[in-house]
Design a protein around this motif. Structure first.
Motif, mmCIF file in Angstrom:
data_model
loop_
_atom_site.group_PDB
_atom_site.id
_atom_site.type_symbol
_atom_site.label_atom_id
_atom_site.label_comp_id
_atom_site.label_asym_id
_atom_site.label_seq_id
_atom_site.Cartn_x
_atom_site.Cartn_y
_atom_site.Cartn_z
ATOM 1 N N LEU A 1 29.409 25.592 68.184
ATOM 2 C CA LEU A 1 30.854 25.666 68.417
ATOM 3 C C LEU A 1 31.143 25.711 69.905
ATOM 4 O O LEU A 1 30.314 26.169 70.697
ATOM 5 N N SER A 2 32.329 25.239 70.262
ATOM 6 C CA SER A 2 32.754 25.430 71.648
ATOM 7 C C SER A 2 34.270 25.500 71.681
ATOM 8 O O SER A 2 34.948 25.004 70.785
ATOM 9 N N ASP A 3 34.811 26.178 72.676
ATOM 10 C CA ASP A 3 36.264 26.216 72.806
ATOM 11 C C ASP A 3 36.663 25.505 74.100
ATOM 12 O O ASP A 3 35.801 25.165 74.914
ATOM 13 N N PRO A 4 37.961 25.250 74.281
ATOM 14 C CA PRO A 4 38.398 24.466 75.440
ATOM 15 C C PRO A 4 38.010 25.109 76.784
ATOM 16 O O PRO A 4 37.870 24.409 77.791
ATOM 17 N N GLN A 5 37.796 26.418 76.785
ATOM 18 C CA GLN A 5 37.404 27.076 78.040
ATOM 19 C C GLN A 5 35.911 26.903 78.337
ATOM 20 O O GLN A 5 35.420 27.407 79.337
ATOM 21 N N GLY A 6 35.222 26.212 77.431
ATOM 22 C CA GLY A 6 33.808 25.960 77.672
ATOM 23 C C GLY A 6 32.883 27.029 77.108
ATOM 24 O O GLY A 6 31.676 26.990 77.320
ATOM 25 N N VAL A 7 33.456 28.000 76.385
ATOM 26 C CA VAL A 7 32.617 29.017 75.754
ATOM 27 C C VAL A 7 31.942 28.385 74.536
ATOM 28 O O VAL A 7 32.597 27.713 73.742
ATOM 29 N N THR A 8 30.647 28.581 74.398
ATOM 30 C CA THR A 8 29.964 28.037 73.238
ATOM 31 C C THR A 8 29.406 29.165 72.385
ATOM 32 O O THR A 8 29.200 30.277 72.871
ATOM 33 N N ALA A 9 29.201 28.865 71.128
ATOM 34 C CA ALA A 9 28.613 29.847 70.221
ATOM 35 C C ALA A 9 27.815 29.112 69.171
ATOM 36 O O ALA A 9 28.089 27.952 68.867
ATOM 37 N N ARG A 10 26.821 29.794 68.653
ATOM 38 C CA ARG A 10 26.036 29.220 67.566
ATOM 39 C C ARG A 10 26.006 30.207 66.410
ATOM 40 O O ARG A 10 25.589 31.349 66.569
ATOM 41 N N VAL A 11 26.493 29.739 65.259
ATOM 42 C CA VAL A 11 26.475 30.571 64.058
ATOM 43 C C VAL A 11 25.413 30.002 63.131
ATOM 44 O O VAL A 11 25.402 28.799 62.871
ATOM 45 N N GLU A 12 24.531 30.846 62.663
ATOM 46 C CA GLU A 12 23.481 30.360 61.782
ATOM 47 C C GLU A 12 23.402 31.229 60.539
ATOM 48 O O GLU A 12 23.384 32.444 60.616
ATOM 49 N N LEU A 13 23.357 30.553 59.383
ATOM 50 C CA LEU A 13 23.297 31.253 58.101
ATOM 51 C C LEU A 13 21.987 30.902 57.419
ATOM 52 O O LEU A 13 21.593 29.738 57.374
ATOM 53 N N LEU A 14 21.338 31.915 56.888
ATOM 54 C CA LEU A 14 20.111 31.705 56.130
ATOM 55 C C LEU A 14 20.344 32.247 54.724
ATOM 56 O O LEU A 14 20.734 33.399 54.563
ATOM 57 N N VAL A 15 20.121 31.394 53.719
ATOM 58 C CA VAL A 15 20.301 31.824 52.327
ATOM 59 C C VAL A 15 18.989 31.641 51.584
ATOM 60 O O VAL A 15 18.484 30.520 51.503
ATOM 61 N N PRO A 16 18.410 32.726 51.058
ATOM 62 C CA PRO A 16 17.150 32.573 50.330
ATOM 63 C C PRO A 16 17.358 32.040 48.912
ATOM 64 O O PRO A 16 18.418 32.248 48.320
ATOM 65 N N ALA A 17 16.336 31.364 48.381
ATOM 66 C CA ALA A 17 16.371 30.931 46.988
ATOM 67 C C ALA A 17 16.084 32.131 46.100
ATOM 68 O O ALA A 17 15.730 33.206 46.581
ATOM 69 N N GLU A 18 16.214 31.933 44.796
ATOM 70 C CA GLU A 18 16.065 33.029 43.850
ATOM 71 C C GLU A 18 14.713 33.730 43.968
ATOM 72 O O GLU A 18 14.625 34.943 43.971
ATOM 73 N N ASP A 19 13.643 32.909 44.089
ATOM 74 C CA ASP A 19 12.300 33.460 44.028
ATOM 75 C C ASP A 19 11.664 33.690 45.385
ATOM 76 O O ASP A 19 10.473 33.933 45.478
ATOM 77 N N THR A 20 12.449 33.594 46.416
ATOM 78 C CA THR A 20 11.913 33.777 47.753
ATOM 79 C C THR A 20 11.500 35.233 47.937
ATOM 80 O O THR A 20 12.196 36.131 47.476
ATOM 81 N N PRO A 21 10.349 35.482 48.588
ATOM 82 C CA PRO A 21 9.920 36.868 48.808
ATOM 83 C C PRO A 21 11.015 37.691 49.492
ATOM 84 O O PRO A 21 11.787 37.156 50.286
ATOM 85 N N PRO A 22 11.087 38.978 49.152
ATOM 86 C CA PRO A 22 12.192 39.800 49.644
ATOM 87 C C PRO A 22 12.258 39.920 51.175
ATOM 88 O O PRO A 22 13.263 40.367 51.702
ATOM 89 N N GLU A 23 11.186 39.522 51.876
ATOM 90 C CA GLU A 23 11.247 39.605 53.348
ATOM 91 C C GLU A 23 12.342 38.695 53.883
ATOM 92 O O GLU A 23 12.926 38.956 54.924
ATOM 93 N N ILE A 24 12.578 37.572 53.176
ATOM 94 C CA ILE A 24 13.617 36.655 53.627
ATOM 95 C C ILE A 24 14.925 37.040 52.978
ATOM 96 O O ILE A 24 15.095 36.907 51.776
ATOM 97 N N ARG A 25 15.822 37.586 53.777
ATOM 98 C CA ARG A 25 17.100 38.017 53.238
ATOM 99 C C ARG A 25 18.202 37.116 53.758
ATOM 100 O O ARG A 25 18.073 36.491 54.789
ATOM 101 N N LYS A 26 19.311 37.112 53.014
ATOM 102 C CA LYS A 26 20.477 36.373 53.475
ATOM 103 C C LYS A 26 20.967 37.005 54.781
ATOM 104 O O LYS A 26 21.086 38.222 54.881
ATOM 105 N N ARG A 27 21.195 36.180 55.779
ATOM 106 C CA ARG A 27 21.708 36.765 57.014
ATOM 107 C C ARG A 27 22.493 35.740 57.808
ATOM 108 O O ARG A 27 22.273 34.535 57.696
ATOM 109 N N VAL A 28 23.410 36.227 58.597
ATOM 110 C CA VAL A 28 24.176 35.387 59.504
ATOM 111 C C VAL A 28 23.918 35.889 60.906
ATOM 112 O O VAL A 28 23.926 37.094 61.155
#
Lengths: 391, 204
Positions: free
Chosen positions: A74-101
């Motif tokens: 993402l970026s805004d007109p003032q030139g500020v940038t940001a990165r948003v990242e979402l991770l979604v585990p599948a049903e059987d994924t080991p519990p170490e991998i959790r949903k996170r943003v």
């Protein structure tokens, strides 16, 4: 904030996909079922933390893959940038991998993403917003509240939990498996949390009502100009709230609403025990829309209804971007096929004045006239074109 | 399950009934057990059986205890203050509170919290045992240490109502900011609760 790059990995039908939206209008075209909506869904989930159509998060993960990843640059007109990242585990994924943003690599609560980026999603189903069930209109209101105020998102979640517990208890009492004396705790929770949700909705309706007339006239064809659209909030408190104001306005103090809920809840006690379900609370409320003093659902033409719906979505866009909040990214999921070219064109112009718009369409012929020269990304069989073409 | 021989399929099925274990994890555990020496399998099996056969519930506090040891070690310890009872949801909560060394009274384990969705009402937790125990007299204070979530609060409110006639003081553990935490990182609810639960500064 505007989206400069969308990156998907094992999200729904996509093994990987990369889209570079334009600052203004970007079109995603392809046949039905090709995966256009999945792209909008990815943006929506990354920003709001939940899908508008998946029953569970695991559905978002491509078949037999451990997790899905969505990245928004993402970026805004003032030139500020940001990165948003979402991770979604599948049903059987080991519990170490959790949903996170994460925002710029730092973990965030889903409810905090609204500080960085916001999103308005216009689904084709919303064309039935005014004639459909009240639940559709509550969903419309709550989606705005949840993105705007962290506290509201939490209150809404808590309300649904309180109601689920309370209804389960009412059913158990009806089956004579529990006694009514356990209800008092849940009554009080419903009154307190219900009053907070009601106050938030009342304030929202007041804000929408203030914006609707101008937006309605901006979208409306000449013969609908100047028609009086009136929004009001219909609650379940009946006479238990004698102080209720005649017209929509800012919400009264919470203790007034809590007291009203307490009175009304005790009035319907017998009925609730008989029905086994909570009859009083924000979960039974409605957003009422009138045109020239008459109920829109029954008295307005299809065209008049669509004008009002477009005005409501424009008001949503304005409210989400108000108070120094990031300008929302607007996602239009194949809505032009439901609109005449006149309304399509005017509403698209109004949305583009406000910011960035991503549009999916199955039929490029529904693209409003005067939009030649826009960037089009093609989708087919779960794949996104490597680069856009200009049409 | 198709393509699997019966004992393997059965073990996968059993493992996947465990909380937090999905089908893939159950498969992984099953194949681990297949490769492991027979001793390990026997050890696991006998530990599983023992946990059901050798564990009993204390007739006083409802905590788990060794079969034949009743009352449990906590209730039998005369050095513990019998005038105070700390009420918790699970046996693990007893260990958590006792580890602090701050509390030297007795306990009562409810084995759950009121949650109508899960069909758990006052009769499904050990609430009646607690009321009988308190009503028998000799108790000065009951500390309600159920979890600070909706279900824990519902349980605490319910118990407070029932216990009030029988004991001079019913208290609820405090909620608020974590020790060593930073105010600006606390979520709104926690901050609100800690403001509501504020106390006069003790100058003594």
């Amino acid at each position: 904030m505007r989206l400069t790059r969308l990156l998907l990995e094992d999200f729904r039908s996509y093994a990987s996909a990369e889209l570079h939206p334009e600052p203004g209008l970007t079109i995603v075209a392809g046949p039905n079922g090709a995966g256009k909506t999945n792209l909008l869904e990815a943006v929506f989930v990354a920003v709001t933390g939940r899908s508008h159509r998946a029953g569970s998060d695991a559905e978002l993960v491509r078949h037999s893959r451990p997790f899905a990843r969505v990245r928004l640059d993402l970026s805004d007109p003032q030139g500020v940038t940001a990165r948003v990242e979402l991770l979604v585990p599948a049903e059987d994924t080991p519990p170490e991998i959790r949903k996170r943003v994460t925002v710029n690599g730092l973990p965030r609560r889903a409810s905090a993403i609204g500080d960085t980026v916001r999103v308005v999603l216009f689904r084709p189903e919303e064309m039935l917003l005014l004639v459909g069930a009240p639940s559709e209109r509550r969903r419309f209101m709550d989606a705005i509240l949840a993105q705007r105020h962290r506290a509201a998102a939490r209150d809404l979640a808590e309300l649904s939990r309180v109601l689920a517990q309370r209804n389960a208890l009412l059913r158990a009492i009806r089956r004579e498996e529990a006694t009514p004396d356990g209800l008092s705790f849940w009554d009080e929770q419903l009154a307190v949390v219900g009053a907070r949700v009601l106050a938030a909705r009342l304030n929202l309706v007041a804000e929408l009502a203030a914006r609707i007339p101008a937006l309605h006239d901006a979208v409306a064809p000449a013969d609908e100009q100047g028609e009086q659209v009136r929004l009001s909030y219909a609650d379940t408190l009946k006479n238990a709230w004698p102080e209720r104001p005649a017209a929509s306005g800012p919400a009264p103090p919470p203790d007034e609403l809590e007291a009203a809920y307490r009175r009304r809840i005790s009035e319907v006690r017998e009925k609730e025990l008989w029905n086994g379900v909570s009859l009083v609370g924000p979960h039974r409320d409605d957003l009422r829309v009138e045109l020239a003093g008459r109920e829109v659902a029954t008295h307005a033409s299809r065209g008049q209804q669509r004008t009002i719906i477009l005005a409501l979505k424009l008001a949503e866009t304005d409210l989400l971007g108000a108070d120094d909040a990031p300008t929302p990214i607007v996602l239009l999921d194949d809505v032009f096929s439901e609109l005449d070219s006149d309304r399509s064109d005017r509403s698209l112009s109004l949305l583009l004045e406000r910011g960035q718009v991503l549009v999916t369409m199955a039929d490029l012929a529904t693209l409003p006239a005067g939009r030649r020269g826009v960037t089009i990304w093609e989708v087919g069989e779960g794949r996104l074109s490597q680069a856009p073409r200009v049409a | 399950m198709s393509g699997l021989i019966a004992p393997v399929a059965r073990l996968i099925e059993e493992f996947s009934k465990l909380p937090g274990v999905g089908r893939k994890t159950a498969q992984r555990l099953t194949y681990h057990m297949l490769r492991a020496p027979a001793d390990e399998a026997r050890g696991l099996a006998s530990a599983l059986v023992a946990v059901k056969e050798e564990v009993a519930y204390c007739s006083t506090c409802c905590n788990i205890t060794d079969r034949g040891v009743d009352p449990c070690a906590f209730c039998a310890d005369d050095r513990r203050d019998a005038t105070r009872i700390c009420v918790v949801e699970e046996p693990l909560d007893v260990l958590a509170i006792d580890r602090t060394g701050e509390y030297r009274g007795r306990y009562h384990v409810l084995h759950g919290a009121i949650s109508p969705i899960d069909g758990i009402g006052p009769d499904q937790i050990r609430a009646r045992e607690l009321v009988a125990r308190v009503a028998a007299g000799g108790v000065e204070e009951v500390i309600l240490a159920t979890n600070p979530n909706l279900e824990g609060e519902a349980t605490a409110m319910y118990l407070a109502d029932l216990l009030a006639p029988h004991v001079p003081m019913v208290s609820r553990i405090a909620r608020g900011l974590p020790v060593g935490g930073d105010l600006e990182y606390a979520d709104d609810v926690t901050l609100i609760r800690s403001l509501q639960g504020r106390r006069q500064v003790d100058l003594s």
